[in-house]
Design an enzyme around this catalytic site. Structure first.
Site, PDB file in Angstrom:
ATOM      1  N   CYS A   2      38.166  18.319   0.716  1.00  0.00           N
ATOM      2  CA  CYS A   2      37.866  18.045  -0.617  1.00  0.00           C
ATOM      3  C   CYS A   2      38.760  18.893  -1.408  1.00  0.00           C
ATOM      4  CB  CYS A   2      36.273  18.869  -0.115  1.00  0.00           C
ATOM      5  SG  CYS A   2      35.636  18.674   0.688  1.00  0.00           S
ATOM      6  N   ARG A  27      45.317  15.472  -0.046  1.00  0.00           N
ATOM      7  CA  ARG A  27      44.381  16.067   0.869  1.00  0.00           C
ATOM      8  C   ARG A  27      43.255  15.274   1.917  1.00  0.00           C
ATOM      9  NH1 ARG A  27      44.204  21.777  -0.258  1.00  0.00           N
ATOM     10  NH2 ARG A  27      41.736  21.625   0.178  1.00  0.00           N
ATOM     11  N   TRP A  74      34.647  14.985   0.667  1.00  0.00           N
ATOM     12  CA  TRP A  74      35.085  14.251   2.331  1.00  0.00           C
ATOM     13  C   TRP A  74      34.064  14.635   3.162  1.00  0.00           C
ATOM     14  CZ3 TRP A  74      36.250  16.320   7.404  1.00  0.00           C
ATOM     15  CH2 TRP A  74      36.417  15.869   8.503  1.00  0.00           C
ATOM     16  N   ASN A 100      33.640  23.754  -1.602  1.00  0.00           N
ATOM     17  CA  ASN A 100      34.888  22.919  -0.132  1.00  0.00           C
ATOM     18  C   ASN A 100      34.052  23.487   0.855  1.00  0.00           C
ATOM     19  OD1 ASN A 100      36.104  21.801  -1.909  1.00  0.00           O
ATOM     20  ND2 ASN A 100      37.614  22.823  -1.800  1.00  0.00           N
ATOM     21  N   GLY A 101      33.825  23.140   1.289  1.00  0.00           N
ATOM     22  CA  GLY A 101      33.205  23.894   3.012  1.00  0.00           C
ATOM     23  C   GLY A 101      31.830  23.680   3.463  1.00  0.00           C
ATOM     24  N   GLU A 480      52.378  13.473  20.742  1.00  0.00           N
ATOM     25  CA  GLU A 480      52.920  13.555  19.312  1.00  0.00           C
ATOM     26  C   GLU A 480      53.007  12.347  18.835  1.00  0.00           C
ATOM     27  OE1 GLU A 480      52.392  15.057  16.592  1.00  0.00           O
ATOM     28  OE2 GLU A 480      53.358  14.671  15.129  1.00  0.00           O
ATOM     29  N   LYS A 484      50.538  10.245  16.110  1.00  0.00           N
ATOM     30  CA  LYS A 484      50.713   9.712  15.201  1.00  0.00           C
ATOM     31  C   LYS A 484      51.403   8.500  14.672  1.00  0.00           C
ATOM     32  CE  LYS A 484      51.695  12.288  13.076  1.00  0.00           C
ATOM     33  NZ  LYS A 484      51.576  13.705  12.907  1.00  0.00           N
ATOM     34  N   GLU A 487      47.013   7.415  14.452  1.00  0.00           N
ATOM     35  CA  GLU A 487      46.288   8.229  12.972  1.00  0.00           C
ATOM     36  C   GLU A 487      46.694   7.532  11.985  1.00  0.00           C
ATOM     37  OE1 GLU A 487      47.279  12.063  11.196  1.00  0.00           O
ATOM     38  OE2 GLU A 487      48.920  11.881  12.422  1.00  0.00           O
ATOM     39  N   HIS A 503      48.139   7.784  38.500  1.00  0.00           N
ATOM     40  CA  HIS A 503      46.191   8.207  38.952  1.00  0.00           C
ATOM     41  C   HIS A 503      44.701   7.490  38.265  1.00  0.00           C
ATOM     42  CE1 HIS A 503      47.763  11.096  41.361  1.00  0.00           C
ATOM     43  NE2 HIS A 503      48.894  10.827  40.652  1.00  0.00           N
ATOM     44  N   LYS A 602      44.250  15.698   5.409  1.00  0.00           N
ATOM     45  CA  LYS A 602      45.515  16.636   4.635  1.00  0.00           C
ATOM     46  C   LYS A 602      45.566  17.762   5.504  1.00  0.00           C
ATOM     47  CE  LYS A 602      49.245  17.179   5.095  1.00  0.00           C
ATOM     48  NZ  LYS A 602      50.669  16.805   5.971  1.00  0.00           N
TER      49      LYS A 602
HETATM   50  O1  M6R Z   1      47.428  21.884   9.153  1.00  0.00           O
HETATM   51  P1  M6R Z   1      47.331  22.181  10.419  1.00  0.00           P
HETATM   52  O2  M6R Z   1      49.081  21.720  10.553  1.00  0.00           O
HETATM   53  O3  M6R Z   1      46.366  23.018  11.014  1.00  0.00           O
HETATM   54  O4  M6R Z   1      47.210  20.584  10.847  1.00  0.00           O
HETATM   55  C1  M6R Z   1      46.649  20.437  11.622  1.00  0.00           C
HETATM   56  C2  M6R Z   1      45.976  19.115  11.787  1.00  0.00           C
HETATM   57  O5  M6R Z   1      44.528  19.126  11.581  1.00  0.00           O
HETATM   58  C3  M6R Z   1      47.453  17.894  11.381  1.00  0.00           C
HETATM   59  O6  M6R Z   1      48.492  18.544  12.449  1.00  0.00           O
HETATM   60  C4  M6R Z   1      46.559  16.782  11.839  1.00  0.00           C
HETATM   61  O7  M6R Z   1      46.378  16.768  13.354  1.00  0.00           O
HETATM   62  C5  M6R Z   1      47.861  15.903  10.858  1.00  0.00           C
HETATM   63  N1  M6R Z   1      47.050  14.559  10.253  1.00  0.00           N
HETATM   64  C6  M6R Z   1      48.435  15.260  11.967  1.00  0.00           C
HETATM   65  O8  M6R Z   1      49.415  14.439  11.412  1.00  0.00           O
END
Ligand code: M6R
Length: 607
Positions: A2, A27, A74, A100-101, A480, A484, A487, A503, A602
């Site tokens: 948000c 965000r 959000w 927010n929250g 990672e 990537k 997502e 396994h 974000k």
């Molecule tokens: O702001 P942060 O590094 O704490 O965020 C953690 C994750 O939410 C963030 O890395 C998320 O996995 C990304 N979308 C990855 O690209």
């Protein structure tokens, strides 16, 4: 997640609020709305979906007034509909709130309010706050907000306006961020700096447990309890240009291209030959010498950076290191003890899961080192020591440059600890230092292979499932790479240690199944090649990422992406880049919304 924007001053508020919300789009959100003091009342406009939908609503019925608040939501409680979008009002529409929250005890509060005759029009937790403030109001908005907040449990930021005090905005921060912007005869409020940059550089971060009251003439900050707080605004140096795409089609691509500079910047002034100078950390040599256990806690990409860190701290320092997802740490009754080092990693420094885990680690006596990219972020306030990654503002939801910077900071931290513990010789330190210095150049080279990587991406566009394998540090990197890809391309993928395939997962490998393998670790090279042969024998289509001078790789895989030779210890940094580019190009070829993937945000400011 948000976003919040507020304005009070001489100008029309609606366009300013709307533009501020646009600046926070990165965000992630799924509905938007605003409330304006218009005449003697409050006008609310909101729409599910993108800000363009809200804009369309406003173009038919634009509220006129010089005080307003807005929000991008959000969805957490209730789906992303017009009625669940913020702002929410009390029944008489004399109070409007954005938030927010999460209000954790909203169900109890809602039941109580319903008993007193309140009719709810949304499924949100937020709406209870609008009704509560309305009920508590007795001529003083601050007092009414204070009483409402007293009843609410959770981590949030709340902004309130009322037609009874048409020149006044009151906001409260309980963990979720809030920043005030100071203009000439006008004031701004937002959940993030980018929303304010086009109006002012003069800003003040509102801290946890504080209340701010805005009129066009300025801001009054107190604790929620009402104790005065004396704090001056500071000048923020980020420029608007930094938040633009700079000629690239997407922020993600721009940020991938920024990585050589980011690594150079992150190292700058912190390493000199064989000596690391991390003057940000305040722990003593004795603390480093006595250190017996390291914990790393983080989420998502930051967690994957931590997986690299574990192998550095254990390999270079021989200190047992555990990496725990922040959301798991809280409920795992962790065995953190005084004298342990706890490293919380978060690009945004706002991720609530990480903040809560960091707090717990401190309560248990751990010394908290934060690695974050955002100066003044909530995590840096929690921490005993903060090491900034200097990656600059990262807009794309898919983190790239922040990842490499978070990894690089851990090399520095490992060297700093090794230096203090005197377990790394001067020769080791020199070798490590010169390895780090090569990284920016190595990243330049890989980015120069972008076209070739884009061609490899074409082979993955129609895949249903993609498997990523590697061992040791290569395993950390493929974790990672897989995240990537999934997502932003929405293709299912899984990463695993290469030895684990046989396994179970091997059952899923059939003719044409894509498998991406990273092969940079000499110690496990042959074993990983065995895993490659096992998947090849089942018909897999294998993409191998290896060093430029690896003359065996072509024999075993269908496509090769080459990275410059670096010491194996540093391979996670260059090896991550082709994986980022691969994910980017697959998503681009699939025509997806790369910078704002569906369902993601974000910074994840809810638990
Ligand atoms: O702001 P942060 O590094 O704490 O965020 C953690 C994750 O939410 C963030 O890395 C998320 O996995 C990304 N979308 C990855 O690209």
């Amino acid at each position: 997640m948000c976003g919040i924007m507020g304005y009070v001053g001489p100008q029309q508020a609606a366009p300013i609020v709307l533009e501020g919300l646009r600046r926070l789009e990165y965000r992630g959100y799924d509905s938007a709305g605003l409330a304006i003091i218009e005449g003697n009342g409050i006008t609310v406009r909101k729409a599910a979906g993108k800000i363009a939908n809200l804009d369309a609503v406003l173009s038919n019925a634009n509220p006129e007034g010089t005080l307003g608040i807005g929000h991008t939501r959000w969805a957490t409680h209730g789906p992303p509909t017009d009625s669940n979008a913020h702002p929410h009002t009390n029944m008489q529409a004399t109070f409007a709130v954005v938030h927010n929250g999460i209000i954790e005890n909203f169900a109890d509060l809602k039941a109580e309010l319903e008993e007193s005759g309140v009719e709810f029009v949304s499924q949100t937790d937020t709406e209870v706050l609008a009704h509560l403030v309305g009920q508590y109001y007795d001529g003083d908005l601050r007092e009414a907000v204070r009483k409402a907040v007293d009843r609410a449990v959770g981590a949030y930021a709340l902004v309130v306006m009322t037609s009874h005090e048409p020149d006044h905005i009151v906001a409260v921060r309980m963990i979720s961020p809030l920043v005030v912007g100071f203009g000439e005869g006008e004031m701004f409020l937002a959940s993030g700096v980018p929303a304010l940059l086009e109006h002012t550089r003069s800003m003040m971060v509102i801290e946890d447990g504080e209340m701010v009251s805005l009129t066009a003439d300025g801001a009054v900050v107190t604790t929620i309890g009402g104790e005065p707080i004396d704090r001056s605004p500071v000048d923020v140096e980020w420029d608007v240009e930094a938040a633009e795409k700079g000629g690239f089609d997407h922020f993600m691509l721009k940020e991938i291209h920024e990585q050589p500079e980011v690594v150079a910047e992150t190292l700058m002034g912190r390493i000199d030959g064989d000596h690391v100078d991390l003057n940000e950390v305040g722990y003593t040599d004795e603390f480093a010498i006595d250190l017996r256990k390291i914990w790393i806690t983080a989420c998502g990409t930051a967690y994957h950076a931590g997986l690299v860190g574990k192998q550095l701290f254990e390999g270079l320092l021989r200190i047992p290191t555990e990496v725990v997802y922040a959301h798991e740490l809280r409920y795992s009754d962790p065995l953190i003890e005084p004298g342990d080092l706890v490293i919380a990693i978060s690009q945004s420094g706002e991720t609530v899961d990480t903040l809560v885990a960091a707090r717990l680690a401190k309560q248990l006596g751990g010394r908290l080192v934060a690695i974050t990219n955002v100066p003044g972020s909530a995590l840096s306030h929690e921490a005993d020591d903060t090491i900034y990654t200097r990656a600059g503002i990262e807009i794309s939801v898919a983190s790239t440059k922040a990842y490499v910077a978070m990894v690089v900071v851990q090399y520095l931290l490992a060297m700093d600890l090794g230096q203090r513990r005197k377990t790394l010789s001067a020769e080791d330190q020199r070798r490590l230092g010169s390895g780090l210095a090569q990284l920016p150049g190595a990243l330049e080279t890989i980015i120069g292979h972008d076209d070739a990587i884009a061609r490899v991406a074409e082979t993955l566009v129609d895949a249903q499932d993609i498997y990523f394998i590697g061992r040791g540090l290569d395993y950390a990197v493929v974790m990672e790479g897989s995240l990537k890809l999934k997502e932003i391309s929405y293709i299912h993928s899984e990463a695993m240690p290469a030895g684990e395939l046989k396994h179970g997962t091997l059952a899923l490998v059939t003719e044409g199944t894509p498998v991406v393998v990273v092969l940079t670790q000499e110690a496990t090279y042959d074993k990983t090649i065995s895993a490659v042969q096992e998947v090849k024998a089942r018909g897999a289509y294998v993409i191998g990422i290896g060093y430029e001078d690896d003359d065996q790789l072509d024999r075993y895989v269908d496509e090769v992406i080459r990275i410059p030779r670096v010491e194996d210890l540093y391979a996670p940094v260059p090896a991550a880049v082709p994986l980022q580019l691969l994910a980017y190009h697959v998503a681009r070829l699939r025509g997806l919304d790369i910078d704002q993937p569906r369902n993601l945000a974000k910074s994840v400011t809810v638990e």
